[in-house]
Enzyme design. Structure first.
Site, PDB file in Angstrom:
ATOM      1  CG  ASP A  12      -1.862   1.156   1.266  1.00 21.28           C
ATOM      2  OD1 ASP A  12      -2.312   1.589   0.189  1.00 21.28           O
ATOM      3  OD2 ASP A  12      -2.151   1.658   2.368  1.00 21.28           O
ATOM      4  CG  ASP A  14      -1.700   7.447   0.483  1.00 20.37           C
ATOM      5  OD1 ASP A  14      -0.773   8.181   0.130  1.00 20.37           O
ATOM      6  OD2 ASP A  14      -2.721   7.236  -0.210  1.00 20.37           O
TER       7      ASP A  14
END
Length: 239
Positions: A12, A14
């Site tokens: 991922d 953020d």
């Protein structure tokens, strides 16, 4: 399974590679706090609302989820709605406008521990991809100087174009593994969002790593994380 056994790692963005989760949180808080104030709703937007209803989800789904938690009906609208329109899409676009302004003003640098892990995995020849619900992923990767590190980036725009369901569904992760030519059972997912962890577990990925940037180690474990770390530097020796 250990990270050393994985042929590919899906990150991922953020909150995992860059601290832009903080920027997203601030943008959501500003947008929804203003929205609630204009409607005369006294129940405030809370930090916990981000983790409970928004974190890791596609933007418009985050809007829908929060509004449902407050019992606020709004028309869906259209992705082309301007940020001033009070529709699901309009609010999502308003949030994105705030996020883009903060990112342009403040910039972003990747987490030092994340860079260490990326360097080590690159030395090992491990395949790597970014899987993000955000349509801002390409601009964040460029701002952080990470755009050349990943041959595959599956973001909100790619998911929309291909009709892939967003997290907590696992479609985007599975697609990224396929693009890398990697077996799901020998691929790791590294996520800080409950929805992302749940997606990785549901799809049967070989290793699901939760990164605790505020949601809580216990909740990440409950969502399906095999291991939880506070920073990716903790994984360097294991890689």
């Amino acid at each position: 399974m250990r990270l050393t056994d994985c042929e590919a790692v899906l990150f991922d963005l953020d909150g995992v590679l860059t601290p832009t989760a903080d920027v997203h949180m601030r943008a959501w808080q500003q947008m929804f706090s203003d929205f609630l104030l204009r409607r005369g709703i006294t129940e405030p937007y809370l930090t916990s609302d981000y983790f409970d209803y928004i974190d890791g989800k596609p933007r418009y789904e985050g809007v829908r989820s929060f509004l449902a938690s407050r019992g606020i009906p709004l028309p869906e609208g259209d992705p082309a709605d301007p940020p001033t329109v009070e529709t699901v899409c309009g609010l999502g676009n308003r949030k994105n406008e705030v996020f883009a302004a903060v990112l342009a003003d403040e910039g972003v640098a990747p987490y030092a521990g994340s860079l260490q892990l990326l360097d080590q995995l690159a030395e090992r020849g491990t395949k790597m991809a970014v899987v993000s619900s955000s349509r801002n992923a390409p601009s964040v990767l460029e701002a952080a100087g990470l755009e050349d590190r990943f041959s595959v980036v599956v973001d909100g725009g790619v998911a929309g174009d291909l009709g892939l369901a967003g997290k907590p569904e696992a479609d985007t992760f599975v697609h990224a593994a396929e693009e890398l030519g990697a077996d799901v059972g020998r691929t790791a997912v590294i996520e800080d969002a409950l929805s992302g962890v749940a997606a990785g577990r549901a799809a049967g990925f070989g290793l699901v790593v939760g990164v605790d940037r505020g949601v809580g180690a216990a909740r990440l474990t409950e969502a399906g994380a095999d291991v939880v770390v506070a920073d990716l530097a903790e994984l360097v020796s294991a890689a």
